[in-house]
Design a protein around this motif. Structure first.
Motif, mmCIF file in Angstrom:
data_model
loop_
_atom_site.group_PDB
_atom_site.id
_atom_site.type_symbol
_atom_site.label_atom_id
_atom_site.label_comp_id
_atom_site.label_asym_id
_atom_site.label_seq_id
_atom_site.Cartn_x
_atom_site.Cartn_y
_atom_site.Cartn_z
ATOM 1 N N VAL A 10 9.771 -31.693 15.665
ATOM 2 C CA VAL A 10 9.784 -33.099 16.055
ATOM 3 C C VAL A 10 10.448 -33.980 14.973
ATOM 4 O O VAL A 10 10.743 -35.146 15.213
ATOM 5 C CB VAL A 10 8.336 -33.504 16.411
ATOM 6 N N PRO A 32 -0.134 -25.600 5.882
ATOM 7 C CA PRO A 32 -0.855 -24.961 4.786
ATOM 8 C C PRO A 32 0.100 -24.740 3.620
ATOM 9 O O PRO A 32 1.273 -24.470 3.840
ATOM 10 C CB PRO A 32 -1.326 -23.638 5.406
ATOM 11 N N LEU A 50 1.603 -17.500 8.707
ATOM 12 C CA LEU A 50 2.815 -17.665 9.522
ATOM 13 C C LEU A 50 3.609 -16.379 9.686
ATOM 14 O O LEU A 50 4.291 -16.202 10.696
ATOM 15 C CB LEU A 50 3.717 -18.753 8.926
ATOM 16 N N ARG A 107 -6.689 -25.880 2.321
ATOM 17 C CA ARG A 107 -6.856 -27.348 2.179
ATOM 18 C C ARG A 107 -7.817 -27.686 1.033
ATOM 19 O O ARG A 107 -7.570 -28.634 0.271
ATOM 20 C CB ARG A 107 -7.364 -27.897 3.510
ATOM 21 N N ASP A 160 3.002 -33.073 4.488
ATOM 22 C CA ASP A 160 3.504 -32.537 5.759
ATOM 23 C C ASP A 160 2.340 -31.764 6.403
ATOM 24 O O ASP A 160 2.071 -30.643 5.991
ATOM 25 C CB ASP A 160 4.692 -31.619 5.425
ATOM 26 N N SER A 210 -3.711 -31.543 12.114
ATOM 27 C CA SER A 210 -3.055 -30.334 12.647
ATOM 28 C C SER A 210 -4.082 -29.260 13.005
ATOM 29 O O SER A 210 -3.873 -28.496 13.943
ATOM 30 C CB SER A 210 -2.061 -29.750 11.626
ATOM 31 N N ARG A 212 14.877 -28.482 19.389
ATOM 32 C CA ARG A 212 15.373 -28.788 18.031
ATOM 33 C C ARG A 212 15.000 -27.660 17.064
ATOM 34 O O ARG A 212 15.812 -27.250 16.241
ATOM 35 C CB ARG A 212 14.769 -30.105 17.535
ATOM 36 N N ARG A 246 16.898 -23.522 14.319
ATOM 37 C CA ARG A 246 16.699 -23.044 12.957
ATOM 38 C C ARG A 246 16.485 -21.549 12.851
ATOM 39 O O ARG A 246 16.314 -21.036 11.767
ATOM 40 C CB ARG A 246 15.478 -23.721 12.351
ATOM 41 N N GLU A 286 4.708 -20.514 16.016
ATOM 42 C CA GLU A 286 5.806 -21.030 16.865
ATOM 43 C C GLU A 286 6.047 -20.143 18.083
ATOM 44 O O GLU A 286 6.628 -20.599 19.071
ATOM 45 C CB GLU A 286 7.112 -21.112 16.050
ATOM 46 N N LEU A 330 17.884 -40.436 15.173
ATOM 47 C CA LEU A 330 17.264 -40.413 13.848
ATOM 48 C C LEU A 330 17.179 -41.802 13.212
ATOM 49 O O LEU A 330 16.160 -42.146 12.607
ATOM 50 C CB LEU A 330 18.054 -39.452 12.952
#
Ligand code: T5A
Length: 206
Positions: free
Chosen positions: A14, A40, A54, A72, A93, A98, A143, A147, A154, A187
């Protein structure tokens, strides 16, 4: 004077990373000392947990939830709280919203359990401002797809990310610290919206 704690949230792709660069430039222009970090991650332990979360093999839902909060706890102790105490702004971030969105919304885990862990790890300590970059899941995924290969989270399906987005939007209705940014815009429009939010925070009393 104490610093400020700003978190950036939203579904994958996003524009969080892109706009954090813009926020860093804005802070530098305004001569505000800051650190930029992520979850994280953000500490040696947190980055190791991130890699397992991940890019590791199977992780059970409970293990995933506890690993997010373990990372955290270390991050708050080692990085976030000391920086704020020393007067710096902290740009993070992702944070606990989340966990509500991905583990609570996406994985449909018990939200009361997440609240208990939140109370244990950071009690009443909350961001001064949370920028929620919002766009339909299809836009974020398109988007992010540019990558390359998807990581373990994901790789979840569309329904999962729609639940994540819904949970973010629900939480945004419940706390004043949220600013919803329309991330479907180009943007420069997104960054104009963010700049207004930053200016408001800068001018607000501590
Ligand atoms: N997680 C995390 C949990 O499950 N629970 C938790 O408690 C926490 C803390 C972390 C993963 O961990 C999960 C959530 C995540 O799955 P991450 O590093 O935060 O992962 O990564 P992602 O969210 O996957 O971040 P992405 O890099 O995918 O997305 P960004 O940062 O939002 O997007 P960005 O800035 O890289 O932009 C993507 C592309 O879009 C373009 C950019 O140029 C780039 O090419 N773009 C735009 N194009 C047109 N118009 C705009 N307005 C644009 N904005 C950006």
């Amino acid at each position: 004077m104490k610093g400020r704690f700003i978190t950036i949230e939203g579904i994958e792709g996003v524009g969080k990373t892109t706009n954090i660069q813009f926020i860093q430039d804005w802070l530098t222009t305004n001569k505000i000392e800051f650190i930029s970090t992520r979850e994280p991650g953000g500490t040696e332990l947190g980055e190791q947990l991130r890699n397992l979360l991940l890019h590791g093999g199977h992780v059970s839902n409970n293990a995933e939830l506890l690993m997010m909060f373990a990372a955290r706890a270390q991050h708050l102790d080692e990085v976030i709280k000391p920086a704020i105490e020393s007067g710096k702004w902290v740009i993070c971030d992702r944070f606990t919203d989340s966990t509500y969105a991905y583990q609570g919304g996406g994985r449909q885990m018990d939200v009361a359990t997440i609240s208990q862990l939140e109370a244990l790890v950071h009690g009443a300590f909350q961001p001064h401002m949370t920028l929620l970059l919002d766009a339909p899941v299809e836009i974020g995924r398109a988007r992010a797809a540019k990558r390359g290969a998807a990581d373990r989270i994901e790789a979840e399906d569309l329904a999962f990310f729609n639940r994540v987005r819904d949970m973010f939007l629900n939480r945004a209705k419940q706390a004043e610290r949220f600013q919803i940014v329309d991330a479907t815009q180009d943007l420069s429009s997104v960054q104009q919206q963010i700049q207004v939010c930053l200016q408001t925070l800068l001018e607000s009393p501590q």
